[in-house]
Enzyme design. Sequence first.
Site, PDB file in Angstrom:
ATOM      1  N   ASP A 142       0.844  -1.186   0.000  1.00 36.16           N
ATOM      2  CA  ASP A 142       0.000   0.000   0.000  1.00 36.16           C
ATOM      3  C   ASP A 142       0.886   1.246   0.000  1.00 36.16           C
ATOM      4  OD1 ASP A 142      -2.984   0.775   0.442  1.00 36.16           O
ATOM      5  OD2 ASP A 142      -1.862   2.074   1.809  1.00 36.16           O
ATOM      6  N   ILE A 143       0.573   2.194  -0.887  1.00 34.66           N
ATOM      7  CA  ILE A 143       1.337   3.439  -0.936  1.00 34.66           C
ATOM      8  C   ILE A 143       0.968   4.282   0.286  1.00 34.66           C
ATOM      9  CG2 ILE A 143       1.820   5.554  -2.229  1.00 34.66           C
ATOM     10  CD1 ILE A 143       1.067   4.012  -4.788  1.00 34.66           C
TER      11      ILE A 143
ATOM     12  N   GLU B  67      -4.746   2.613  -4.147  1.00 35.35           N
ATOM     13  CA  GLU B  67      -3.281   2.599  -4.042  1.00 35.35           C
ATOM     14  C   GLU B  67      -2.765   1.285  -3.483  1.00 35.35           C
ATOM     15  OE1 GLU B  67      -4.749   4.410  -0.156  1.00 35.35           O
ATOM     16  OE2 GLU B  67      -5.348   4.496  -2.244  1.00 35.35           O
TER      17      GLU B  67
END
Length: 180
Positions: A54-55, A97
């Site tokens: 996950d960003i 994301e």
Amino acid sequence: MSDRKQRETALATLASTDALTALPNRRSFMSSLEAASAVLRSNPERQGVLLMIDIDYFKRVNDTYGHTAGDTVLCHVADLIRNGLRQQDAAARLGGEEFSALLVGVELAGARLLADRLRVRIAESSVETGEGRVTVTVSIGLAALDSAGAEAALKRADRALYAAKAGGRNQVRVYAGEQP
């Protein structure tokens, strides 16, 4: 190849691919994960690991630089993930994301090393968005595949991902029971 066959192939690709990043989409990835889990059930000596990626603070990218820049960042991270995996591994964009990767034929320790190299590679890179140069980090959660199946592995990797985020982000965590 006939015109009809080409259209059928193109439609199948569209149905299984994330339009923005060209990675497999969630449905396609879940099918691959189910297949890997089935192989594991019939061959317990085989190993595999699921990564949830996950960003970190991605909303800030969209809020600061705009959604077009955010899309550029998503594509950049997708490329780094795709190029950071081994040939036999599979990556996907699950949505927003969030990305995932299926590592086959690897034990948890080796997967953790690969995940950490990927994390560092992303943190040390940047991408020009047209609105400015953007650098992001990722949090990664890992879980070994086992006979419990794809959904169970996904939940465990997700718990490890949230532990990485709760622990300060930009880190890799391995699922290790109820308290990753």
